[in-house]
Design a protein around this motif. Structure first.
Motif, PDB file in Angstrom:
ATOM      1  N   ASN A 144      45.835   9.397 -12.438  1.00 24.14           N
ATOM      2  CA  ASN A 144      47.203   9.189 -12.239  1.00 24.14           C
ATOM      3  C   ASN A 144      47.505   7.756 -11.721  1.00 24.14           C
ATOM      4  N   MET A 145      46.484   7.273 -10.668  1.00 23.73           N
ATOM      5  CA  MET A 145      46.960   5.888 -10.220  1.00 23.73           C
ATOM      6  C   MET A 145      46.730   4.913 -11.183  1.00 23.73           C
ATOM      7  N   TYR A 146      45.695   5.003 -11.912  1.00 27.45           N
ATOM      8  CA  TYR A 146      45.428   4.121 -13.133  1.00 27.45           C
ATOM      9  C   TYR A 146      46.650   4.257 -13.859  1.00 27.45           C
ATOM     10  N   ALA A 147      47.134   5.227 -14.228  1.00 29.07           N
ATOM     11  CA  ALA A 147      48.408   5.355 -15.274  1.00 29.07           C
ATOM     12  C   ALA A 147      49.661   4.766 -14.727  1.00 29.07           C
ATOM     13  N   GLU A 148      49.819   4.980 -13.536  1.00 31.28           N
ATOM     14  CA  GLU A 148      50.995   4.254 -12.674  1.00 31.28           C
ATOM     15  C   GLU A 148      50.808   2.708 -12.738  1.00 31.28           C
ATOM     16  N   ALA A 149      49.616   2.180 -12.729  1.00 32.24           N
ATOM     17  CA  ALA A 149      49.275   0.730 -12.918  1.00 32.24           C
ATOM     18  C   ALA A 149      49.244   0.288 -14.299  1.00 32.24           C
ATOM     19  N   ASN A 150      49.630   1.171 -15.228  1.00 34.39           N
ATOM     20  CA  ASN A 150      49.535   0.917 -16.728  1.00 34.39           C
ATOM     21  C   ASN A 150      47.864   0.277 -17.047  1.00 34.39           C
ATOM     22  N   ARG A 151      47.031   1.007 -16.221  1.00 38.85           N
ATOM     23  CA  ARG A 151      45.498   0.602 -16.756  1.00 38.85           C
ATOM     24  C   ARG A 151      44.997   1.736 -17.594  1.00 38.85           C
ATOM     25  N   TRP A 152      45.500   1.676 -18.822  1.00 36.71           N
ATOM     26  CA  TRP A 152      45.210   2.848 -19.752  1.00 36.71           C
ATOM     27  C   TRP A 152      43.801   2.660 -19.975  1.00 36.71           C
ATOM     28  N   GLY A 153      42.877   1.415 -20.063  1.00 40.04           N
ATOM     29  CA  GLY A 153      41.469   1.665 -20.158  1.00 40.04           C
ATOM     30  C   GLY A 153      41.006   2.329 -19.366  1.00 40.04           C
ATOM     31  N   GLU A 154      41.282   2.132 -17.726  1.00 40.65           N
ATOM     32  CA  GLU A 154      40.537   2.838 -17.015  1.00 40.65           C
ATOM     33  C   GLU A 154      40.697   4.468 -17.139  1.00 40.65           C
ATOM     34  N   VAL A 155      42.043   4.844 -17.532  1.00 42.62           N
ATOM     35  CA  VAL A 155      42.318   6.161 -17.781  1.00 42.62           C
ATOM     36  C   VAL A 155      41.477   6.759 -18.643  1.00 42.62           C
ATOM     37  N   ALA A 156      41.194   6.113 -19.805  1.00 45.68           N
ATOM     38  CA  ALA A 156      40.408   6.691 -20.863  1.00 45.68           C
ATOM     39  C   ALA A 156      38.910   6.760 -20.131  1.00 45.68           C
ATOM     40  N   MET A 157      38.499   5.691 -19.393  1.00 50.37           N
ATOM     41  CA  MET A 157      37.087   5.773 -19.005  1.00 50.37           C
ATOM     42  C   MET A 157      36.886   7.093 -17.921  1.00 50.37           C
ATOM     43  N   VAL A 158      37.910   6.958 -17.150  1.00 55.05           N
ATOM     44  CA  VAL A 158      37.626   8.275 -16.141  1.00 55.05           C
ATOM     45  C   VAL A 158      37.489   9.585 -16.926  1.00 55.05           C
ATOM     46  N   ARG A 159      38.579   9.769 -18.034  1.00 53.13           N
ATOM     47  CA  ARG A 159      38.494  10.966 -18.643  1.00 53.13           C
ATOM     48  C   ARG A 159      37.059  11.341 -19.286  1.00 53.13           C
ATOM     49  N   GLY A 160      36.680  10.049 -20.116  1.00 52.44           N
ATOM     50  CA  GLY A 160      35.346  10.182 -20.610  1.00 52.44           C
ATOM     51  C   GLY A 160      34.214  10.603 -19.633  1.00 52.44           C
ATOM     52  N   MET A 161      34.431   9.865 -18.417  1.00 48.22           N
ATOM     53  CA  MET A 161      33.323  10.356 -17.242  1.00 48.22           C
ATOM     54  C   MET A 161      33.559  11.704 -17.030  1.00 48.22           C
ATOM     55  N   MET A 162      34.494  12.366 -17.009  1.00 52.60           N
ATOM     56  CA  MET A 162      34.611  13.855 -16.815  1.00 52.60           C
ATOM     57  C   MET A 162      34.180  14.783 -17.876  1.00 52.60           C
ATOM     58  N   LYS A 163      34.469  14.182 -19.012  1.00 47.40           N
ATOM     59  CA  LYS A 163      33.907  14.966 -20.393  1.00 47.40           C
ATOM     60  C   LYS A 163      32.505  14.896 -20.264  1.00 47.40           C
ATOM     61  N   GLY A 164      31.968  13.597 -20.024  1.00 49.12           N
ATOM     62  CA  GLY A 164      30.289  13.489 -19.804  1.00 49.12           C
ATOM     63  C   GLY A 164      29.783  14.259 -19.098  1.00 49.12           C
ATOM     64  N   ARG A 165      30.245  14.557 -17.924  1.00 47.95           N
ATOM     65  CA  ARG A 165      29.921  15.245 -16.659  1.00 47.95           C
ATOM     66  C   ARG A 165      30.065  16.577 -16.669  1.00 47.95           C
TER      67      ARG A 165
END
Length: 303
Positions: free
Chosen positions: A222-243
Motif C-alpha cells: 500500500n505504501m509503494y502504491a501511494e508513492a506510485n512505485r508500481w514496480g515495487e508493488v509487483a516485486m513484493v506481490r511476487g515475493m509473497m507468491k514465491g514464498r
C-alpha cells in the motif's frame, strides 16, 4: 462447584471475575459482583482489582472507577488495574493523573506493569515529552530495566508522533532482540507518515520474524502504491507468491449486548442488524463530512 454444595470464598470470586475479564463477559461479571455483595463478601484488594480489571476490559470504565474509589484499601494491583483501564479507554491524561496520585499516596511503589500502562497512555494521548520522562524515570528512579513491552510502547509513542528516526534508533539500541511487535509498531508509524526507507528496514526484519504474516507485506504494498512505485508493488506481490504467503482472512470482533454475544467480521453483511448498522454508519459519515473531515485514502482494491 455450587451444584456440589461447596461455597465459594474470596479467592474463588476473584478468580471467576478475572475469567469474565478475559472473556469480556460484562453481564456475567456484573452478576458475580452482585452475588458477592448479597452474600457478604468483603471487597478486599484481590476481588477489588479483579472487578476493576473486569469492568475496564468489558468497556465500563465508569463502573471500574466506582469500584476503585469504594475500596477501603488499595494495593499496587488495584492502582495498576485502574491506570491500565483508563489507558486502554483513551483517557491518557486521567491515567497519568492517577499515576501521580498513586505516587503521592507514598505507600505504593510502581513496578514494570505500572509503567507499561503509563507509557501506553502517553502513546495513545500523544504525550511525547511525558512519555520520555516516564521512560527515563522508570530506569533512573525505580531501577526498572525496560522490557520488550516498555520498548514497544515507546516505539509506538514516537512512531505516532512522526519521530521515526528516533524510534528506529531506540529499537537498534535495545539490549534484547526486538520482536515482531516492536518492528510492527515502527512499521505502523511509517505507514502514517509515508516513510518508505524505514518501512523497508522494518519489513525486512518482519519477513524473518513472521515470514507468513501477509499484513506486513500488504502494508508495504500500500505504501509503494501511494508513492506510485508500481514496480515495487509487483516485486513484493511476487515475493509473497514465491514464498507461499497467503492473505489472511477478514478480521473479526465480538461484543456482548443484553446477554448475547454478537460476532462481526470485516466486509460481511450476515449480521441480522446489518442494514441498521450501515444506515447509522452512513449517517455518521455524513456528519464527519459536514464537519470537514477528510478520510485517509485506502487501497482496498490492492489488498
Amino acid at each position: 462447584m455450587k451444584a456440589a454444595g461447596v461455597s465459594p470464598d474470596e479467592v474463588t470470586m476473584a478468580t471467576v471475575i478475572s475469567a469474565c475479564a478475559h472473556l469480556g463477559a460484562l453481564e456475567l461479571g456484573r452478576e458475580l459482583h452482585q452475588y458477592a455483595l448479597l452474600n457478604g463478601f468483603d471487597l478486599d484488594v484481590y476481588m477489588g482489582s479483579a472487578l476493576i480489571d473486569m469492568y475496564a476490559k468489558s468497556g465500563s470504565i465508569e463502573r471500574a472507577l466506582l469500584v476503585f474509589y469504594k475500596l477501603a484499601e488499595k494495593n499496587l494491583f488495584c492502582w495498576n488495574s485502574v491506570i491500565e483501564g483508563l489507558a486502554i479507554h483513551g483517557h491518557g491524561k486521567e491515567a497519568l493523573d492517577m499515576f501521580h496520585r498513586m505516587k503521592k499516596a507514598g505507600r505504593i511503589v510502581p513496578n514494570g506493569v505500572t509503567f507499561v500502562s503509563v507509557l501506553s497512555a502517553c502513546a495513545h494521548a500523544g504525550f511525547v515529552e511525558e512519555g520520555r520522562r516516564m521512560f527515563a524515570s522508570m530506569i533512573r528512579d525505580y531501577s526498572i530495566s525496560p522490557e520488550m513491552e516498555h520498548h514497544g510502547c515507546m516505539v509506538d509513542l514516537l512512531g505516532r508522533a512522526g519521530l521515526l528516526q528516533e524510534a528506529l534508533d531506540l529499537v537498534r539500541s535495545m539490549v534484547m532482540e526486538p520482536n515482531a511487535v516492536i518492528w510492527g509498531a515502527l512499521l505502523s508509524g511509517c505507514k502514517i507518515y509515508g516513510n518508505l526507507e524505514i518501512a523497508e528496514a522494518a519489513v525486512e526484519k518482519l519477513m524473518v520474524l513472521e515470514p507468513n504474516n501477509s499484513a506486513h507485506y500488504m502494508l508495504l504494498v500500500n505504501m509503494y502504491a501511494e508513492a506510485n512505485r508500481w514496480g515495487e508493488v509487483a516485486m513484493v506481490r511476487g515475493m509473497m507468491k514465491g514464498r507461499g504467503v497467503q492473505k489472511r482472512g477478514p478480521g473479526c470482533s465480538w461484543i456482548e449486548m443484553d446477554g448475547a454475544v454478537h460476532e462481526f467480521a470485516a466486509s460481511e453483511m450476515f449480521h441480522p442488524s446489518s442494514d441498521e448498522i450501515c444506515l447509522l454508519l452512513f449517517g455518521l459519515d455524513g456528519q464527519l463530512k459536514l464537519a470537514g473531515f477528510s478520510p485517509e485514502s485506502d487501497f482496498d482494491s490492492l489488498t
